[in-house]
Design a protein around this motif. Structure first.
Motif, mmCIF file in Angstrom:
data_model
loop_
_atom_site.group_PDB
_atom_site.id
_atom_site.type_symbol
_atom_site.label_atom_id
_atom_site.label_comp_id
_atom_site.label_asym_id
_atom_site.label_seq_id
_atom_site.Cartn_x
_atom_site.Cartn_y
_atom_site.Cartn_z
ATOM 1 N N THR A 3 -36.665 -31.390 21.291
ATOM 2 C CA THR A 3 -37.600 -30.988 20.244
ATOM 3 C C THR A 3 -38.196 -29.635 20.595
ATOM 4 O O THR A 3 -38.156 -29.193 21.746
ATOM 5 C CB THR A 3 -38.735 -32.011 20.071
ATOM 6 N N ALA A 5 -40.467 -25.915 18.651
ATOM 7 C CA ALA A 5 -41.065 -25.259 17.492
ATOM 8 C C ALA A 5 -40.861 -23.749 17.618
ATOM 9 O O ALA A 5 -40.946 -23.199 18.718
ATOM 10 C CB ALA A 5 -42.551 -25.581 17.385
ATOM 11 N N TRP A 48 -38.775 -32.638 5.851
ATOM 12 C CA TRP A 48 -37.748 -32.515 6.876
ATOM 13 C C TRP A 48 -36.402 -32.269 6.204
ATOM 14 O O TRP A 48 -36.046 -32.952 5.247
ATOM 15 C CB TRP A 48 -37.648 -33.786 7.707
ATOM 16 N N GLN A 70 -41.046 -27.076 8.090
ATOM 17 C CA GLN A 70 -42.004 -25.982 8.229
ATOM 18 C C GLN A 70 -43.400 -26.548 8.056
ATOM 19 O O GLN A 70 -43.725 -27.153 7.032
ATOM 20 C CB GLN A 70 -41.729 -24.909 7.175
ATOM 21 N N THR A 71 -44.222 -26.353 9.071
ATOM 22 C CA THR A 71 -45.576 -26.886 8.997
ATOM 23 C C THR A 71 -46.488 -26.123 9.942
ATOM 24 O O THR A 71 -46.086 -25.759 11.054
ATOM 25 C CB THR A 71 -45.603 -28.389 9.357
ATOM 26 N N VAL A 74 -45.265 -23.000 11.911
ATOM 27 C CA VAL A 74 -44.120 -23.099 12.814
ATOM 28 C C VAL A 74 -42.964 -23.786 12.108
ATOM 29 O O VAL A 74 -43.147 -24.483 11.101
ATOM 30 C CB VAL A 74 -44.447 -23.889 14.107
ATOM 31 N N GLU A 76 -40.808 -26.673 13.068
ATOM 32 C CA GLU A 76 -40.700 -27.778 14.009
ATOM 33 C C GLU A 76 -39.284 -28.337 13.935
ATOM 34 O O GLU A 76 -38.756 -28.563 12.848
ATOM 35 C CB GLU A 76 -41.721 -28.851 13.633
ATOM 36 N N TRP A 77 -38.643 -28.565 15.088
ATOM 37 C CA TRP A 77 -37.267 -29.030 15.046
ATOM 38 C C TRP A 77 -36.988 -30.169 16.016
ATOM 39 O O TRP A 77 -37.685 -30.337 17.018
ATOM 40 C CB TRP A 77 -36.285 -27.876 15.295
ATOM 41 N N GLU A 78 -35.955 -30.935 15.674
ATOM 42 C CA GLU A 78 -35.393 -31.976 16.531
ATOM 43 C C GLU A 78 -33.884 -31.799 16.523
ATOM 44 O O GLU A 78 -33.300 -31.488 15.479
ATOM 45 C CB GLU A 78 -35.724 -33.377 15.992
#
Length: 304
Positions: A3, A5, A48, A70-71, A74, A76-78
Motif C-alpha cells: 500500500t 500514497a 476505488w 483519490q482522497t 493523495v 491512495e493505492w493498493e
C-alpha cells in the motif's frame, strides 16, 4: 499486498482520477462500487478503481493488481507490487499538465472544457488491450464498450488474487486468439468478434504488434496500426493517443466531427487525412490530442 500514497502536490498541474478514467479514454479500469460509466459526466470523486496490469516495458516486469482512489490530496493505492511507477505510467502523472494546456490555443471552447474538468489527464493503457477495446468501440456507448472488456477479462483472462479477492486480467493475445468467433459473439461483440479474434491471432503469431508503431512518424504510425483487422484511421488514432504516447493524435469521432462543424468549419477538408491535419493544427499541434480529449468529454456531457 503493498500500500502507499502519492501526494498530488508532487505533480506538475492538477489531477482528477475520476475524470481521467471515466472520460471515454479507457475501458480497462473498473470501479469497485460497480458504477463505472453509469453517468455521462463525472469528476472529483473518491471511488476505488481497479485493474490488472500486464508487464510493461521499462515500467514493471510482472503482472500486477492495482487499486487506486483519490482522497485528501493523495492517490491512495493498493497493489501486489510497488504501484508508483505503474500508476505514473498509466495515468501520465509525469506530464506537466499546466505546460501542456498552456501550449494549446487560447480558444473559448478549450477554455470552457479545461474549466469543466480540471486535472483530467490522458491515459497510457497497455497497447494490446487498448487496441482490442477500441476495435470494440465502433457504434457503441461507452458503458457497453467497458462491459465488453470486463466480460473478455472475466471469461478468458487469468485470475489474480490479492488480499483474498479475485481479479480478472485482460486476456493475453494467445488467450484471446484461442477463442472462437462464436465464443466472442456470445459476449455481445457482434460483427466485431472476427476482428478481435483475427487481431489477437496476428499479435499472438508475431505477425504484427501495436508496439511497432513506436518510433515512427505520426502518420506512419497510424498507417502501421491499420494493418490490424477492424482498425481504421479513427481506431488507430485512439490507440496512438491513449496507449502509445502520440499526443498530437486527434481521433475524428462523432463528437470531434461535431466540434469541427460547429467551431472549426475550415478544418473540414473532405478526407480523414487532410481533416486530421487541419484540426491538429487548429488544436495546437504537439498536444492536440490533449485538447481533443477535453473537447470530447465536454461536448459529450452536453457542454457548448
Amino acid at each position: 499486498m503493498e500500500t502507499g500514497a502519492i501526494p498530488l502536490t508532487d505533480l506538475d498541474g492538477d489531477f482528477d482520477l475520476q475524470a481521467t478514467v471515466e472520460s471515454g479514454q479507457s475501458y480497462l479500469w473498473d470501479r469497485a462500487d460497480g458504477g463505472m460509466y453509469d453517468e455521462m459526466s463525472v469528476h472529483g470523486g473518491d471511488e476505488w478503481y481497479e485493474t490488472v496490469v500486464p508487464p510493461l516495458s521499462g515500467v514493471s516486469d510482472e503482472q500486477a493488481v492495482v487499486r487506486v482512489r483519490q482522497t485528501d490530496g493523495v492517490l491512495e493505492w493498493e497493489s501486489t507490487t510497488d504501484a508508483v511507477p505503474i500508476l505514473t505510467h498509466l495515468l501520465r502523472l509525469d506530464d506537466d499538465l499546466d505546460a501542456i494546456l498552456d501550449a494549446t490555443p487560447d480558444d473559448g471552447l478549450l477554455d470552457r472544457a479545461y474549466a469543466a474538468y480540471p486535472g483530467m489527464r490522458l491515459v497510457r493503457d497497455p497497447p494490446f488491450a487498448c487496441l482490442i477495446s477500441f476495435i470494440c468501440s465502433a457504434q457503441m456507448r461507452v458503458s457497453r464498450i467497458h462491459g465488453m472488456q470486463m466480460a473478455l477479462a472475466r471469461e478468458f483472462g487469468s485470475t489474480v488474487e490479492m488480499n483474498g479477492e479475485e481479479y480478472h486480467a485482460f486476456p493475453t493475445p494467445e488467450q484471446l486468439a484461442a477463442r472462437t468467433e462464436d465464443e466472442l459473439r456470445d459476449l455481445k461483440l457482434g460483427y466485431r468478434a472476427p476482428y478481435v479474434q483475427r487481431t489477437a491471432e496476428m499479435v499472438a503469431d508475431g505477425e504484427a504488434h501495436p508496439d511497432e508503431a513506436l518510433g515512427l512518424a505520426y502518420e506512419d504510425a497510424r498507417e502501421s496500426l491499420t494493418r490490424f483487422v477492424g482498425v481504421g484511421d479513427k481506431v488507430a488514432d485512439c490507440v496512438l493517443l491513449f496507449s502509445l504516447g502520440f499526443l498530437e493524435a486527434v481521433p475524428l469521432d462523432t463528437w470531434i466531427q461535431s466540434a469541427i462543424a460547429d467551431y472549426y468549419p475550415d478544418c473540414e477538408q473532405g478526407s480523414y487525412a487532410t481533416t486530421s491535419r487541419a484540426i491538429r493544427e487548429a488544436l495546437g499541434g504537439q498536444y492536440a490530442g490533449y485538447a481533443q480529449t477535453y473537447v470530447f468529454y465536454y461536448l459529450r456531457a452536453g457542454g457548448e
